[in-house]
Design a protein around this motif. Structure first.
Motif, PDB file in Angstrom:
ATOM      1  N   SER A   6      26.411  45.026  34.582  1.00 49.81           N
ATOM      2  CA  SER A   6      28.004  44.239  33.937  1.00 49.81           C
ATOM      3  C   SER A   6      27.195  43.600  32.509  1.00 49.81           C
ATOM      4  O   SER A   6      28.857  42.991  31.489  1.00 49.81           O
ATOM      5  CB  SER A   6      28.763  42.801  34.874  1.00 49.81           C
ATOM      6  OG  SER A   6      27.020  41.830  34.703  1.00 49.81           O
ATOM      7  N   GLY A  20      34.343  36.253  40.005  1.00 52.43           N
ATOM      8  CA  GLY A  20      35.711  35.942  39.767  1.00 52.43           C
ATOM      9  C   GLY A  20      36.514  35.946  38.705  1.00 52.43           C
ATOM     10  O   GLY A  20      37.134  36.874  38.620  1.00 52.43           O
ATOM     11  N   ALA A  21      35.661  37.873  38.951  1.00 54.64           N
ATOM     12  CA  ALA A  21      36.560  38.481  38.112  1.00 54.64           C
ATOM     13  C   ALA A  21      37.333  39.128  38.944  1.00 54.64           C
ATOM     14  O   ALA A  21      37.323  39.133  39.723  1.00 54.64           O
ATOM     15  CB  ALA A  21      35.302  39.739  37.977  1.00 54.64           C
ATOM     16  N   GLU A  22      38.466  40.017  37.880  1.00 47.51           N
ATOM     17  CA  GLU A  22      39.283  40.867  38.646  1.00 47.51           C
ATOM     18  C   GLU A  22      39.006  42.226  39.363  1.00 47.51           C
ATOM     19  O   GLU A  22      37.963  42.318  39.172  1.00 47.51           O
ATOM     20  CB  GLU A  22      40.423  41.188  37.381  1.00 47.51           C
ATOM     21  CG  GLU A  22      41.375  40.113  36.578  1.00 47.51           C
ATOM     22  CD  GLU A  22      42.288  40.972  36.016  1.00 47.51           C
ATOM     23  OE1 GLU A  22      42.627  41.607  35.559  1.00 47.51           O
ATOM     24  OE2 GLU A  22      42.466  39.667  35.090  1.00 47.51           O
ATOM     25  N   GLU A  23      39.992  42.757  40.292  1.00 45.05           N
ATOM     26  CA  GLU A  23      39.220  43.470  40.573  1.00 45.05           C
ATOM     27  C   GLU A  23      39.249  44.571  40.613  1.00 45.05           C
ATOM     28  O   GLU A  23      37.988  45.175  40.329  1.00 45.05           O
ATOM     29  CB  GLU A  23      40.829  43.983  42.284  1.00 45.05           C
ATOM     30  CG  GLU A  23      40.021  45.370  43.147  1.00 45.05           C
ATOM     31  CD  GLU A  23      40.345  45.478  43.993  1.00 45.05           C
ATOM     32  OE1 GLU A  23      41.132  46.726  43.834  1.00 45.05           O
ATOM     33  OE2 GLU A  23      41.944  44.673  44.302  1.00 45.05           O
ATOM     34  N   LYS A  24      39.655  45.569  39.097  1.00 39.93           N
ATOM     35  CA  LYS A  24      39.330  46.548  38.573  1.00 39.93           C
ATOM     36  C   LYS A  24      38.219  46.388  37.437  1.00 39.93           C
ATOM     37  O   LYS A  24      37.304  47.281  37.886  1.00 39.93           O
ATOM     38  CB  LYS A  24      39.998  46.170  37.289  1.00 39.93           C
ATOM     39  CG  LYS A  24      40.349  47.695  36.309  1.00 39.93           C
ATOM     40  CD  LYS A  24      41.203  47.014  34.924  1.00 39.93           C
ATOM     41  CE  LYS A  24      41.074  48.839  34.695  1.00 39.93           C
ATOM     42  NZ  LYS A  24      42.670  48.949  33.705  1.00 39.93           N
ATOM     43  N   ALA A  25      38.135  45.606  36.983  1.00 40.56           N
ATOM     44  CA  ALA A  25      36.852  44.974  36.676  1.00 40.56           C
ATOM     45  C   ALA A  25      34.852  45.416  37.437  1.00 40.56           C
ATOM     46  O   ALA A  25      34.204  45.466  37.395  1.00 40.56           O
ATOM     47  CB  ALA A  25      36.493  43.755  35.869  1.00 40.56           C
ATOM     48  N   ILE A  26      35.562  44.675  38.772  1.00 39.94           N
ATOM     49  CA  ILE A  26      34.405  44.705  40.049  1.00 39.94           C
ATOM     50  C   ILE A  26      34.909  46.046  40.701  1.00 39.94           C
ATOM     51  O   ILE A  26      33.013  46.308  40.594  1.00 39.94           O
ATOM     52  CB  ILE A  26      35.401  43.810  41.374  1.00 39.94           C
ATOM     53  CG1 ILE A  26      34.523  41.950  40.977  1.00 39.94           C
ATOM     54  CG2 ILE A  26      34.214  44.008  41.948  1.00 39.94           C
ATOM     55  CD1 ILE A  26      35.571  41.632  41.756  1.00 39.94           C
ATOM     56  N   ARG A  27      35.379  46.576  40.582  1.00 38.32           N
ATOM     57  CA  ARG A  27      35.513  48.242  40.489  1.00 38.32           C
ATOM     58  C   ARG A  27      34.103  49.116  39.551  1.00 38.32           C
ATOM     59  O   ARG A  27      33.635  50.052  40.000  1.00 38.32           O
ATOM     60  CB  ARG A  27      36.585  48.695  41.197  1.00 38.32           C
ATOM     61  CG  ARG A  27      37.065  48.275  41.800  1.00 38.32           C
ATOM     62  CD  ARG A  27      38.342  49.042  42.850  1.00 38.32           C
ATOM     63  NE  ARG A  27      39.258  48.667  43.857  1.00 38.32           N
ATOM     64  CZ  ARG A  27      39.184  49.382  45.102  1.00 38.32           C
ATOM     65  NH1 ARG A  27      37.798  49.825  44.936  1.00 38.32           N
ATOM     66  NH2 ARG A  27      39.469  48.668  46.034  1.00 38.32           N
ATOM     67  N   ASP A  76      32.053  38.220  48.425  1.00 38.30           N
ATOM     68  CA  ASP A  76      33.700  37.764  48.068  1.00 38.30           C
ATOM     69  C   ASP A  76      34.149  39.756  47.297  1.00 38.30           C
ATOM     70  O   ASP A  76      35.354  39.572  47.963  1.00 38.30           O
ATOM     71  CB  ASP A  76      34.073  37.320  47.126  1.00 38.30           C
ATOM     72  CG  ASP A  76      33.799  35.165  47.567  1.00 38.30           C
ATOM     73  OD1 ASP A  76      34.239  35.183  48.556  1.00 38.30           O
ATOM     74  OD2 ASP A  76      32.985  34.945  46.696  1.00 38.30           O
ATOM     75  N   ASP A  77      32.904  40.331  47.916  1.00 37.32           N
ATOM     76  CA  ASP A  77      33.334  42.088  47.333  1.00 37.32           C
ATOM     77  C   ASP A  77      32.895  43.101  47.956  1.00 37.32           C
ATOM     78  O   ASP A  77      33.276  43.886  47.154  1.00 37.32           O
ATOM     79  CB  ASP A  77      33.342  41.954  46.172  1.00 37.32           C
ATOM     80  CG  ASP A  77      32.158  41.769  45.518  1.00 37.32           C
ATOM     81  OD1 ASP A  77      30.814  41.371  46.062  1.00 37.32           O
ATOM     82  OD2 ASP A  77      31.517  41.737  44.560  1.00 37.32           O
TER      83      ASP A  77
END
Length: 240
Positions: A131, A179-186, A216-217
């Motif tokens: 990241s 706490g990132a958005e799903e797109k960033a996590i993916r 959380d992910d």
């Protein structure tokens, strides 16, 4: 809910995540992160069928590991999942089975040295800071596929680490931004998967494990190729 109930719920979520991407749930290793949990709670998790446990703090793990091993039925595999200070490498090499947080060549060399002295082969995952967050440990891997200097430095470090004696590099590990958005996590998880595939292809390294995903992910991580997830809160409840 009891720990047994929580284990069942997480296993059901693992199965559902695997079904969405046509994967076998048996390909996912669930590592129960037992930081600040008692020996009794860990034994409850063992009795519920778990065999892999992760500790974040060296001193806490070193104290609990022999107690749990003496009480548990069957073999327990212990993972160090937190940052390891160089001065604590000897304790880690002597007590843990796998270090998921090998984040520097310096640490890898010390772990290798102490594993050799203890006549052990220590499993290892290379922690990659995909990241690019300054707050995270790990070998620098942000934008590795676009930045040639990042890729060259990473390739150099990996080559030196895998050549060390008594260290068996089995895969890569990372953490997505909190706490990132799903797109960033993916994107983070996909970048680690692609990095593993590139290393496997270019350097012909067998790196079967991708450790990524926490409470959380972890479902996203499984969909993006994780083979190992590190779960604490969803199994043991909130830390007091």
């Amino acid at each position: 809910m009891s720990i047994r109930d929580n284990v069942k719920r997480v296993q059901d979520c693992i199965a559902a995540s695997c079904a969405r991407v046509d994967r076998d749930p048996a390909s996912i290793t669930l590592v129960a992160v037992s930081k600040q949990k008692t020996v009794g709670q860990i034994i409850e998790a063992v009795d519920a069928g778990l065999r892999h446990f992760g500790e974040n703090r060296v001193e806490e793990g070193v104290e609990k590991i022999p107690q749990v091993n003496a009480s548990a039925r069957g073999k327990i595999t212990w993972h160090m999942v937190g940052h390891v200070q160089s001065r604590k490498a000897k304790q880690v090499a002597q007590r843990f089975d796998i270090v998921q947080s090998v984040d520097s060549l310096k640490l890898a060399r010390r772990l290798s040295r102490f594993a050799l002295e203890s006549d052990r082969v220590l499993g290892a995952h290379l922690e990659i800071n995909i990241s690019g967050e300054a707050s995270k440990y790990g070998l620098a891997g942000y934008n590795w596929y676009r930045d040639n200097s990042v890729k060259a430095n990473l390739w150099r470090a990996v080559s030196e680490i895998v050549a060390l004696p008594n260290i068996e590099v089995r895969g890569l590990m990372t953490m997505a931004p909190y706490g990132a958005e799903e797109k960033a996590i993916r994107r983070v998880f996909a970048d680690l998967r692609d990095l593993r595939d590139e290393l496997t292809g270019e350097k012909e390294l067998p790196l079967p494990e991708l450790s990524m995903g926490m409470t959380d992910d972890y479902q996203i991580a499984i969909e993006e190729g994780a083979t190992m997830i590190r779960i604490g809160r969803a199994l043991f409840g909130e830390r007091v």
